[in-house]
Write a protein that holds these residues in place. Sequence first.
Motif, PDB file in Angstrom:
ATOM      1  N   GLN A 182       1.302  -1.672   0.726  1.00 41.05           N
ATOM      2  CA  GLN A 182       0.304   0.324   0.092  1.00 41.05           C
ATOM      3  C   GLN A 182       1.469   1.406   0.033  1.00 41.05           C
ATOM      4  OE1 GLN A 182      -3.235  -0.016   2.654  1.00 41.05           O
ATOM      5  NE2 GLN A 182      -2.972  -2.201   3.090  1.00 41.05           N
ATOM      6  N   LEU A 183       1.840   1.162   0.437  1.00 42.26           N
ATOM      7  CA  LEU A 183       2.999   2.925   1.424  1.00 42.26           C
ATOM      8  C   LEU A 183       3.818   2.413  -0.112  1.00 42.26           C
ATOM      9  CD1 LEU A 183       5.026   1.629   4.286  1.00 42.26           C
ATOM     10  CD2 LEU A 183       2.714   3.662   3.629  1.00 42.26           C
ATOM     11  N   ARG A 184       3.624   1.702  -1.189  1.00 42.96           N
ATOM     12  CA  ARG A 184       4.455   1.461  -2.083  1.00 42.96           C
ATOM     13  C   ARG A 184       4.113   2.689  -3.488  1.00 42.96           C
ATOM     14  NH1 ARG A 184       6.731  -2.747  -2.225  1.00 42.96           N
ATOM     15  NH2 ARG A 184       9.431  -2.107  -1.637  1.00 42.96           N
ATOM     16  N   THR A 185       2.167   1.820  -3.559  1.00 50.21           N
ATOM     17  CA  THR A 185       1.581   1.716  -3.914  1.00 50.21           C
ATOM     18  C   THR A 185       1.111   3.749  -4.187  1.00 50.21           C
ATOM     19  OG1 THR A 185      -0.149   0.214  -4.692  1.00 50.21           O
ATOM     20  CG2 THR A 185      -0.827   2.493  -4.782  1.00 50.21           C
ATOM     21  N   LEU A 186       0.775   4.098  -3.424  1.00 56.69           N
ATOM     22  CA  LEU A 186       0.875   5.752  -2.448  1.00 56.69           C
ATOM     23  C   LEU A 186       2.385   6.400  -2.687  1.00 56.69           C
ATOM     24  CD1 LEU A 186      -0.427   5.435   0.651  1.00 56.69           C
ATOM     25  CD2 LEU A 186      -2.065   6.064  -0.951  1.00 56.69           C
ATOM     26  N   GLU A 187       2.881   6.279  -2.712  1.00 58.52           N
ATOM     27  CA  GLU A 187       4.506   6.756  -3.236  1.00 58.52           C
ATOM     28  C   GLU A 187       4.313   6.906  -4.552  1.00 58.52           C
ATOM     29  OE1 GLU A 187       7.590   6.500  -1.412  1.00 58.52           O
ATOM     30  OE2 GLU A 187       8.483   4.656  -2.861  1.00 58.52           O
ATOM     31  N   ASN A 188       4.174   5.751  -5.358  1.00 53.35           N
ATOM     32  CA  ASN A 188       3.896   5.475  -6.665  1.00 53.35           C
ATOM     33  C   ASN A 188       3.288   7.086  -7.306  1.00 53.35           C
ATOM     34  OD1 ASN A 188       6.311   3.758  -7.278  1.00 53.35           O
ATOM     35  ND2 ASN A 188       5.023   2.151  -7.521  1.00 53.35           N
ATOM     36  N   ASP A 189       1.920   6.737  -6.903  1.00 57.43           N
ATOM     37  CA  ASP A 189       0.680   7.734  -7.440  1.00 57.43           C
ATOM     38  C   ASP A 189       0.811   9.067  -7.481  1.00 57.43           C
ATOM     39  OD1 ASP A 189      -0.372   5.688  -8.131  1.00 57.43           O
ATOM     40  OD2 ASP A 189      -1.642   5.007  -6.401  1.00 57.43           O
ATOM     41  N   ASP A 211       0.817  10.453  -3.629  1.00 60.21           N
ATOM     42  CA  ASP A 211       0.183  10.843  -2.868  1.00 60.21           C
ATOM     43  C   ASP A 211       1.100  10.931  -1.290  1.00 60.21           C
ATOM     44  OD1 ASP A 211      -1.828  11.108  -0.850  1.00 60.21           O
ATOM     45  OD2 ASP A 211      -3.268   9.641  -1.372  1.00 60.21           O
ATOM     46  N   PHE A 212       1.583  11.691  -0.865  1.00 61.07           N
ATOM     47  CA  PHE A 212       2.826  11.748  -0.363  1.00 61.07           C
ATOM     48  C   PHE A 212       1.861  11.898   1.325  1.00 61.07           C
ATOM     49  CE2 PHE A 212       5.518  13.363  -3.840  1.00 61.07           C
ATOM     50  CZ  PHE A 212       5.672  12.262  -4.061  1.00 61.07           C
ATOM     51  N   THR A 213       0.903  12.620   0.942  1.00 62.91           N
ATOM     52  CA  THR A 213      -0.082  12.868   2.051  1.00 62.91           C
ATOM     53  C   THR A 213      -0.138  11.423   3.021  1.00 62.91           C
ATOM     54  OG1 THR A 213      -0.171  15.068   1.739  1.00 62.91           O
ATOM     55  CG2 THR A 213      -1.705  14.229   2.513  1.00 62.91           C
ATOM     56  N   SER A 214      -0.770  10.776   2.014  1.00 60.75           N
ATOM     57  CA  SER A 214      -1.667   9.712   2.711  1.00 60.75           C
ATOM     58  C   SER A 214       0.000   8.328   3.240  1.00 60.75           C
ATOM     59  CB  SER A 214      -2.045   8.804   1.209  1.00 60.75           C
ATOM     60  OG  SER A 214      -3.891   9.229   0.806  1.00 60.75           O
ATOM     61  N   ARG A 215       0.803   8.201   2.350  1.00 65.79           N
ATOM     62  CA  ARG A 215       2.064   7.638   2.349  1.00 65.79           C
ATOM     63  C   ARG A 215       2.879   8.298   3.899  1.00 65.79           C
ATOM     64  NH1 ARG A 215       7.463   9.221  -0.465  1.00 65.79           N
ATOM     65  NH2 ARG A 215       7.380  10.443   0.959  1.00 65.79           N
ATOM     66  N   LEU A 216       2.106   9.230   4.496  1.00 64.77           N
ATOM     67  CA  LEU A 216       2.960   9.666   5.250  1.00 64.77           C
ATOM     68  C   LEU A 216       1.944   9.275   7.175  1.00 64.77           C
ATOM     69  CD1 LEU A 216       5.336  10.461   7.775  1.00 64.77           C
ATOM     70  CD2 LEU A 216       4.005  13.272   7.286  1.00 64.77           C
ATOM     71  N   GLU A 245       0.923   5.774  11.251  1.00 67.14           N
ATOM     72  CA  GLU A 245      -0.751   5.135  11.679  1.00 67.14           C
ATOM     73  C   GLU A 245      -0.197   3.460  12.307  1.00 67.14           C
ATOM     74  OE1 GLU A 245      -3.622   5.906  13.277  1.00 67.14           O
ATOM     75  OE2 GLU A 245      -3.028   8.031  13.010  1.00 67.14           O
ATOM     76  N   SER A 246       1.333   2.989  11.056  1.00 73.11           N
ATOM     77  CA  SER A 246       1.273   1.475  11.298  1.00 73.11           C
ATOM     78  C   SER A 246       2.000   1.379  12.240  1.00 73.11           C
ATOM     79  CB  SER A 246       2.109   1.133   9.485  1.00 73.11           C
ATOM     80  OG  SER A 246       3.203   2.097   9.420  1.00 73.11           O
ATOM     81  N   LYS A 247       3.056   2.640  13.126  1.00 71.11           N
ATOM     82  CA  LYS A 247       4.020   2.080  13.873  1.00 71.11           C
ATOM     83  C   LYS A 247       2.799   1.749  14.820  1.00 71.11           C
ATOM     84  CE  LYS A 247       6.795   5.734  12.595  1.00 71.11           C
ATOM     85  NZ  LYS A 247       7.636   6.829  12.535  1.00 71.11           N
ATOM     86  N   SER A 248       1.577   1.898  15.215  1.00 74.85           N
ATOM     87  CA  SER A 248       0.600   1.730  16.815  1.00 74.85           C
ATOM     88  C   SER A 248       0.376   0.682  16.447  1.00 74.85           C
ATOM     89  CB  SER A 248       0.040   3.407  17.015  1.00 74.85           C
ATOM     90  OG  SER A 248      -0.564   3.461  16.231  1.00 74.85           O
TER      91      SER A 248
END
Length: 420
Positions: free
Chosen positions: A361-368, A370-375, A380-383
């Motif tokens: 998911q992170l890679r897809t957001l990055e390639n698209d 969408d750096f806001t959603s990536r961050l 969120e994944s840390k918790s």
Amino acid sequence: MSKADQIKSSYDNAKSVFSEMGIDTEVVMQQLNDISVSMHCWQGDDVSGFENPEGELTGGIQTTGNYPGKATTPEQLRADIDVAMSMIPGALRLNLHAIYLESDEYVERDQIKPEHFENWVQWAKKQKVGLDFNPSCFSHEMSADNMTLSHPKEEVREFWIRHCIASRKVSEYFGKELGTPSVMNIWVPDGYKDVPADRLAPRKRLMESLDKIIAEPISKKYHKDAVESKLFGIGTEAYTAGSNEFYMGYAASRDVMLCLDSGHFHPTEVISDKISSASLYVNEMLLHVSRPIRWDSDHVVMLDDETQAIANEIIRHDLLDRVSIGLDFFDASINRIAAWVIGTRNMKKALMRALLEPTDQLRTLENDGDFTSRLALLEESKSLPWSAVWDYYCFKQDVPVGASWLDQVKQYEEEVLLKR
């Protein structure tokens, strides 16, 4: 509700959370179970070894502290390692230095043979672990001036060349006996305390020495060569012959493993960022995971940002078959067995967290773009409830859950360590 039921209930909830993100926790636990981490024997005796246990450490290496219970015999060290390994889940290996040989009489470094490590092999077979190896190019009269394979005197270079060649034979022996290739890492302390007049000549001599060492082909089925850089050490503050650039070029041109030690760079540098770049040029890498505090001080590995970043880089880029993970720290100020358990479990925890990350998911957001959603997703994944998966994994592996292992260590300290 029993403790086991609590662990299972928490895991079931975590499993559901990760499943919604397309992550199968059962698969993750199996993946983690297959990732070997090579523990380092020298945490248990402060890098003393058995060649001359009373010898003084040299070559930019120091250990500090005088916590009671240090292992002073091979039997004690193996017993301590057994205790530590019993508290760590998943696949393990043990990393040995040449000074951990066993012999009834003194054996010179260039005369070590597989027979001097036979007891370690028998122990490894019993424990069902692989062994890795290192020539010990320090704490010896022939390394007194912090120059070994790059020394201007040929007789000194030849001595250390013979030592490393003999070490390769020991490493090959490990691989043949245990059915898993031994990674043999070469690190030398060579350098100058003050600014040298000639930076090139020592590096040419080091390159020529290394070429002689690896000249005899050994099947990678049994043995793998690795070379390790360093920025500086005590007594070599101004210059080291084996710099990162030197070994990067050497590993790429000679098809040997490049060792990246997390304590061997500038305090503002991290090896996590080097893994992807190095993977483009070298076929395999060895990692020495440690924790520097302002210098290569080899503190016990914590579950900190850099440890996690190292694990993330390995998992995100599917490098498990090209990266060997080893640990390298030695703290004599705390219980030595606890140091092993804390550091190794933290490395395993970091790997589990990396396996549980929604990487696709992170890679897809990055390639698209969408750096806001990536961050947002990264944070969120840390918790996410990864710790519940870790606890269940430990429970299934029949090792202590949470900090309960500490009681066992304290008991062993009372019954064994304090009586030494």
